[in-house]
Design a protein around this motif. Structure first.
Motif, PDB file in Angstrom:
ATOM      1  N   ALA A  31      14.887   6.370  10.188  1.00 40.92           N
ATOM      2  CA  ALA A  31      14.950   6.794  11.588  1.00 40.92           C
ATOM      3  C   ALA A  31      14.149   5.854  12.489  1.00 40.92           C
ATOM      4  N   PHE A  32      12.996   5.405  12.020  1.00 42.89           N
ATOM      5  CA  PHE A  32      12.166   4.504  12.827  1.00 42.89           C
ATOM      6  C   PHE A  32      12.467   3.027  12.549  1.00 42.89           C
ATOM      7  N   ASN A  33      13.462   2.768  11.699  1.00 46.35           N
ATOM      8  CA  ASN A  33      13.899   1.417  11.376  1.00 46.35           C
ATOM      9  C   ASN A  33      12.741   0.542  10.880  1.00 46.35           C
ATOM     10  N   SER A  34      11.947   1.084   9.984  1.00 46.93           N
ATOM     11  CA  SER A  34      10.803   0.334   9.446  1.00 46.93           C
ATOM     12  C   SER A  34      10.956   0.069   7.954  1.00 46.93           C
ATOM     13  N   SER A  35      12.174  -0.067   7.495  1.00 46.90           N
ATOM     14  CA  SER A  35      12.392  -0.322   6.068  1.00 46.90           C
ATOM     15  C   SER A  35      11.885  -1.707   5.662  1.00 46.90           C
ATOM     16  N   THR A  36      11.977  -2.688   6.556  1.00 50.83           N
ATOM     17  CA  THR A  36      11.479  -4.019   6.197  1.00 50.83           C
ATOM     18  C   THR A  36       9.965  -4.011   6.007  1.00 50.83           C
ATOM     19  N   ASN A  37       9.259  -3.194   6.791  1.00 50.54           N
ATOM     20  CA  ASN A  37       7.808  -3.085   6.609  1.00 50.54           C
ATOM     21  C   ASN A  37       7.482  -2.487   5.237  1.00 50.54           C
ATOM     22  N   PHE A  38       8.230  -1.460   4.833  1.00 49.12           N
ATOM     23  CA  PHE A  38       7.984  -0.842   3.535  1.00 49.12           C
ATOM     24  C   PHE A  38       8.341  -1.789   2.396  1.00 49.12           C
ATOM     25  N   ILE A  39       9.405  -2.555   2.580  1.00 46.11           N
ATOM     26  CA  ILE A  39       9.793  -3.511   1.536  1.00 46.11           C
ATOM     27  C   ILE A  39       8.746  -4.614   1.404  1.00 46.11           C
ATOM     28  N   ASN A  40       8.272  -5.136   2.512  1.00 43.98           N
ATOM     29  CA  ASN A  40       7.242  -6.181   2.467  1.00 43.98           C
ATOM     30  C   ASN A  40       5.950  -5.663   1.850  1.00 43.98           C
ATOM     31  N   ARG A  41       5.571  -4.435   2.196  1.00 46.91           N
ATOM     32  CA  ARG A  41       4.364  -3.829   1.613  1.00 46.91           C
ATOM     33  C   ARG A  41       4.540  -3.637   0.106  1.00 46.91           C
ATOM     34  N   TYR A  42       5.746  -3.236  -0.299  1.00 47.56           N
ATOM     35  CA  TYR A  42       6.020  -3.069  -1.728  1.00 47.56           C
ATOM     36  C   TYR A  42       5.877  -4.400  -2.463  1.00 47.56           C
ATOM     37  N   PHE A  43       6.378  -5.478  -1.876  1.00 41.45           N
ATOM     38  CA  PHE A  43       6.268  -6.787  -2.520  1.00 41.45           C
ATOM     39  C   PHE A  43       4.814  -7.222  -2.658  1.00 41.45           C
ATOM     40  N   LEU A  44       4.000  -6.946  -1.663  1.00 39.54           N
ATOM     41  CA  LEU A  44       2.568  -7.285  -1.753  1.00 39.54           C
ATOM     42  C   LEU A  44       1.877  -6.492  -2.850  1.00 39.54           C
ATOM     43  N   LEU A  45       2.154  -5.191  -2.890  1.00 40.13           N
ATOM     44  CA  LEU A  45       1.537  -4.349  -3.924  1.00 40.13           C
ATOM     45  C   LEU A  45       2.046  -4.717  -5.308  1.00 40.13           C
ATOM     46  N   SER A  46       3.316  -5.050  -5.400  1.00 41.35           N
ATOM     47  CA  SER A  46       3.904  -5.450  -6.677  1.00 41.35           C
ATOM     48  C   SER A  46       3.302  -6.768  -7.170  1.00 41.35           C
ATOM     49  N   ALA A  47       3.044  -7.684  -6.259  1.00 41.61           N
ATOM     50  CA  ALA A  47       2.436  -8.963  -6.652  1.00 41.61           C
ATOM     51  C   ALA A  47       1.033  -8.755  -7.214  1.00 41.61           C
ATOM     52  N   ALA A  48       0.261  -7.853  -6.600  1.00 43.79           N
ATOM     53  CA  ALA A  48      -1.087  -7.568  -7.111  1.00 43.79           C
ATOM     54  C   ALA A  48      -1.016  -6.935  -8.497  1.00 43.79           C
ATOM     55  N   LEU A  49      -0.058  -6.050  -8.700  1.00 47.12           N
ATOM     56  CA  LEU A  49       0.109  -5.420 -10.013  1.00 47.12           C
ATOM     57  C   LEU A  49       0.556  -6.433 -11.054  1.00 47.12           C
ATOM     58  N   ASN A  50       1.448  -7.338 -10.681  1.00 49.58           N
ATOM     59  CA  ASN A  50       1.915  -8.364 -11.618  1.00 49.58           C
ATOM     60  C   ASN A  50       0.798  -9.328 -12.007  1.00 49.58           C
ATOM     61  N   GLN A  51      -0.098  -9.633 -11.072  1.00 49.50           N
ATOM     62  CA  GLN A  51      -1.233 -10.499 -11.404  1.00 49.50           C
ATOM     63  C   GLN A  51      -2.113  -9.841 -12.468  1.00 49.50           C
ATOM     64  N   SER A  52      -2.373  -8.560 -12.298  1.00 46.55           N
ATOM     65  CA  SER A  52      -3.202  -7.842 -13.268  1.00 46.55           C
ATOM     66  C   SER A  52      -2.507  -7.754 -14.616  1.00 46.55           C
ATOM     67  N   SER A  53      -1.202  -7.489 -14.606  1.00 45.88           N
ATOM     68  CA  SER A  53      -0.450  -7.395 -15.858  1.00 45.88           C
ATOM     69  C   SER A  53      -0.432  -8.727 -16.596  1.00 45.88           C
ATOM     70  N   THR A  54      -0.248  -9.809 -15.848  1.00 42.17           N
ATOM     71  CA  THR A  54      -0.238 -11.131 -16.464  1.00 42.17           C
ATOM     72  C   THR A  54      -1.601 -11.479 -17.045  1.00 42.17           C
ATOM     73  N   LEU A  55      -2.649 -11.097 -16.361  1.00 40.79           N
ATOM     74  CA  LEU A  55      -4.000 -11.353 -16.857  1.00 40.79           C
ATOM     75  C   LEU A  55      -4.270 -10.576 -18.143  1.00 40.79           C
ATOM     76  N   ILE A  56      -3.846  -9.322 -18.187  1.00 35.45           N
ATOM     77  CA  ILE A  56      -4.017  -8.518 -19.401  1.00 35.45           C
ATOM     78  C   ILE A  56      -3.250  -9.134 -20.560  1.00 35.45           C
TER      79      ILE A  56
END
Length: 132
Positions: A31-56
């Motif tokens: 409704a507020f047309n903010s799907s790109t903001n949520f997608i970009n935020r998801y990519f940032l959070l996913s990158a942080a999780l992938n860094q931790s997973s790769t380190l483990i």
């Protein structure tokens, strides 16, 4: 290893919360047309999780490589000792087979110890939250 596991746990919480928010608030997001903001935020959070997973994963591989290297050196030394001492082939084979099983068990023990230490992070966090 414990600190890396804690970093992984800390980066897992925000991404799970973000996914839950995106699922429950999908209509509002559209409704507020903010799907790109949520997608970009998801990519940032996913990158942080992938860094931790790769380190483990890297730490586990490094530990496994060193345990196997120590085992290979031990097997070489014992095999060389069997040749120098002219031990009977049957006994040499028995010693080497037993040593190979020992090395495999030692590698498994190191992996299990690392996994147990990593899972204690959640217990420490609960203990911390109970104290505060």
């Amino acid at each position: 290893s414990k600190l890396v596991q804690m970093r992984y746990a800390l980066s897992l919480g925000p991404i799970m919360s973000h996914i839950t928010d995106a699922i429950t608030g999908a209509r509002v997001i559209h409704a507020f047309n903010s799907s790109t903001n949520f997608i970009n935020r998801y990519f940032l959070l996913s990158a942080a999780l992938n860094q931790s997973s790769t380190l483990i994963l890297g730490l586990r591989r490094w530990t496994s490589l060193h345990a196997e290297l120590i085992g290979a050196i031990l097997i070489f030394v014992v095999t060389y000792g069997c040749v120098l001492l002219k031990i009977a082939p049957a006994f040499s084979g028995l010693i080497i087979a037993t040593l190979i099983n020992f090395v495999i068990s030692l590698d498994w023990l190191v992996k299990q110890f690392g996994d147990t230490e990593s899972s204690l992070v959640s217990v420490e966090r609960i203990h911390y939250y109970v104290k505060t």
